[in-house]
Scaffold this motif. Structure first.
Motif, short mmCIF file in Angstrom:
data_model
loop_
_atom_site.label_atom_id
_atom_site.label_comp_id
_atom_site.label_asym_id
_atom_site.label_seq_id
_atom_site.Cartn_x
_atom_site.Cartn_y
_atom_site.Cartn_z
N GLN A 1 -8.73 -7.79 -14.13
CA GLN A 1 -8.06 -8.22 -15.35
C GLN A 1 -6.55 -8.07 -15.24
OE1 GLN A 1 -10.12 -5.75 -18.20
NE2 GLN A 1 -8.65 -4.08 -18.08
N TYR B 1 -1.11 5.40 -14.04
CA TYR B 1 -0.25 5.22 -12.87
C TYR B 1 -0.08 3.71 -12.65
CZ TYR B 1 1.35 4.72 -8.11
OH TYR B 1 2.08 4.34 -7.01
N SER C 1 2.50 -12.05 -8.54
CA SER C 1 3.91 -12.38 -8.73
C SER C 1 4.37 -11.54 -9.91
CB SER C 1 4.07 -13.87 -9.03
OG SER C 1 3.45 -14.16 -10.25
N TRP C 2 5.67 -11.44 -10.11
CA TRP C 2 6.13 -10.53 -11.16
C TRP C 2 7.50 -10.95 -11.65
CZ3 TRP C 2 3.22 -7.54 -13.83
CH2 TRP C 2 3.74 -6.47 -14.56
N PRO D 1 -3.41 -0.01 -13.81
CA PRO D 1 -3.46 -1.45 -14.12
C PRO D 1 -3.26 -2.32 -12.87
CG PRO D 1 -1.84 -0.29 -15.50
CD PRO D 1 -2.22 0.63 -14.40
N VAL E 1 -4.10 5.38 -3.98
CA VAL E 1 -3.61 6.50 -4.79
C VAL E 1 -4.78 7.19 -5.50
CG1 VAL E 1 -2.05 7.19 -6.65
CG2 VAL E 1 -1.34 5.43 -5.02
N ILE F 1 0.83 -1.22 0.00
CA ILE F 1 0.00 0.00 0.00
C ILE F 1 0.87 1.27 0.00
CG2 ILE F 1 -0.28 0.07 2.52
CD1 ILE F 1 -3.25 0.89 1.98
C1 LIG Z 1 2.27 -3.06 -5.31
S1 LIG Z 1 0.62 -3.59 -5.40
C2 LIG Z 1 -0.27 -2.13 -5.79
C3 LIG Z 1 -0.45 -1.29 -4.56
C4 LIG Z 1 -1.36 -0.10 -4.72
N1 LIG Z 1 -0.76 0.97 -5.48
C5 LIG Z 1 -1.73 0.41 -3.33
O1 LIG Z 1 -1.25 1.46 -2.91
O2 LIG Z 1 -2.49 -0.28 -2.66
C6 LIG Z 1 0.59 -4.50 -6.87
C7 LIG Z 1 -0.78 -5.01 -7.27
O3 LIG Z 1 -0.65 -5.62 -8.56
C8 LIG Z 1 -1.54 -6.71 -8.65
N2 LIG Z 1 -1.03 -7.57 -9.73
C9 LIG Z 1 -0.04 -8.50 -9.68
N3 LIG Z 1 0.15 -9.06 -10.89
C10 LIG Z 1 -0.74 -8.47 -11.74
C11 LIG Z 1 -1.03 -8.62 -13.12
N4 LIG Z 1 -0.36 -9.51 -13.88
N5 LIG Z 1 -2.01 -7.85 -13.68
C12 LIG Z 1 -2.70 -6.96 -12.90
N6 LIG Z 1 -2.47 -6.78 -11.57
C13 LIG Z 1 -1.50 -7.52 -11.00
C14 LIG Z 1 -1.54 -7.32 -7.27
O4 LIG Z 1 -2.72 -8.05 -7.03
C15 LIG Z 1 -1.39 -6.09 -6.37
O5 LIG Z 1 -2.65 -5.65 -5.92
#
Ligand SMILES: C[S@@+](CC[C@H](N)C(=O)[O-])C[C@H]1O[C@@H](n2cnc3c(N)ncnc32)[C@H](O)[C@@H]1O
Length: 315
Positions: A173, A189, A204-205, A36, A43, A13
């Motif tokens: 999505q 953003y 995951s990333w 996305p 935010v 967050i």
């Molecule tokens: C760092 S967090 C975002 C935090 C947000 N800005 C906040 O302040 O709460 C990353 C988000 O990306 C989502 N996420 C992960 N892989 C994704 C994907 N392939 N496509 C879309 N969202 C994804 C996760 O579920 C997570 O909620």
């Protein structure tokens, strides 16, 4: 700036960075704000754009905000629900947490999601390989005391009001689908997960995804901003200078604690990357030079230990 904190908690967050993000983007013209990776939505809910498209791969986050928008989840319902479930938590000496967790993993109801988010260990959000929420109880049987229930109810009311005042669309999505829906008058953003930081069912990333995101944003013709980290005591995030080499970079030091001891205070330099000049930004090459010469104002003397591998990336 008064910060509205959303009722759902998550480890990524950006509550502490909202002010800085707002300062950097508030004069940037756009027709629609797009995220996305909305996560908790903190935010968008604080910047309060007129129009927004807010997406995430986690269906429970999107269900929750859609239920809020449709008024299926309201402050009054939340208060009643948390009082009732909180009493059961007390009566069962905490066992009721696991009843709610099983019920949520079976039916996925938004109020159960809220309960778990506020009663689990450290407000974490984590799902197992089958997509089941698996964070244990915070072990405070009186978790839903009146003060906390009132606080959560107010958070729900505040965020409901913000959503009702704008033209907001929430979509479950993958980011690639969101990239495909961009119009060039959008301001995007992006706050993707950090590469290799944690891996779970919805979150995951990989390096490949970072490259796809970069290409999608650069090809979209939109103005975009991306949150990531720049450096900590041990490492520099070399993706800033490889994958994101065409972007301007703004940085801000952010302190956090590991455990309760004051000596465990650590800092990380957060970064905002953008294809437009931000109030705080400098050019990418200039930032890289400052880091390699350690001439910057970075107080933690970052050392890169992964540059060789990452800088070999073929874009
Ligand atoms: C760092 S967090 C975002 C935090 C947000 N800005 C906040 O302040 O709460 C990353 C988000 O990306 C989502 N996420 C992960 N892989 C994704 C994907 N392939 N496509 C879309 N969202 C994804 C996760 O579920 C997570 O909620």
């Amino acid at each position: 700036m008064k910060i509205f904190v959303p009722p759902i908690k998550s480890q990524g967050i950006k509550t502490k960075l909202v002010d800085w993000i707002s300062y950097n983007v508030k004069d940037v013209e756009h027709e629609r704000w797009v995220e996305p990776f909305m996560g908790t939505g903190v935010v968008a809910f604080n910047l309060q754009p007129q129009r927004a498209l807010l997406c995430d791969s986690n269906p429970h986050l999107i269900n929750f905000y859609n239920a809020l928008q449709r008024k299926e989840v309201t402050g009054d319902r939340v208060r009643k629900f948390l009082n009732e479930e909180g009493n059961k938590l007390l009566e069962t000496e905490g066992q009721h947490y696991y009843t709610v967790r099983d019920r949520f993993n079976d039916k996925g109801e938004p109020l159960d999601f809220l309960f778990l988010s506020r009663a689990c260990f450290n407000g974490m959000m984590r799902f197992n390989r089958k997509g089941g929420f698996n964070v244990p109880f915070c072990k405070k049987n009186s978790r839903f005391a009146q003060a906390l229930v009132t606080k959560i109810t107010n958070q729900v009311n505040n965020i409901s009001d913000i959503i009702a005042q704008g033209d907001y669309v929430f979509k479950h999505q993958d980011f690639q689908k969101t990239l495909a829906e961009l119009k060039n008058s959008d301001l995007v953003y992006s706050d993707p997960p950090y590469i290799g930081r944690h891996v779970d069912y919805f979150d995951s990333w990989t390096e490949e995804e970072e490259v796809i995101l970069n290409k999608g944003l650069e090809d979209s013709g939109c103005k975009f901003i991306l949150s990531t980290w720049l450096s900590n005591k041990y490492r520099t995030n070399d993706y800033v200078f490889s994958v994101w080499k065409n972007c301007y970079v703004a940085t801000k030091e952010h302190f956090y604690h590991v455990g309760a001891k004051e000596s465990n205070r650590n800092s990380v330099f957060e970064a905002l990357l953008s294809n437009i000049e931000l109030k705080d930004s400098i050019e990418n090459l200039e930032m890289e030079l400052r880091i390699t010469k350690e001439e910057s104002l970075l107080t933690s003397k970052p050392k890169s230990n992964n540059s060789q591998k990452q800088l070999l990336l073929k874009l």
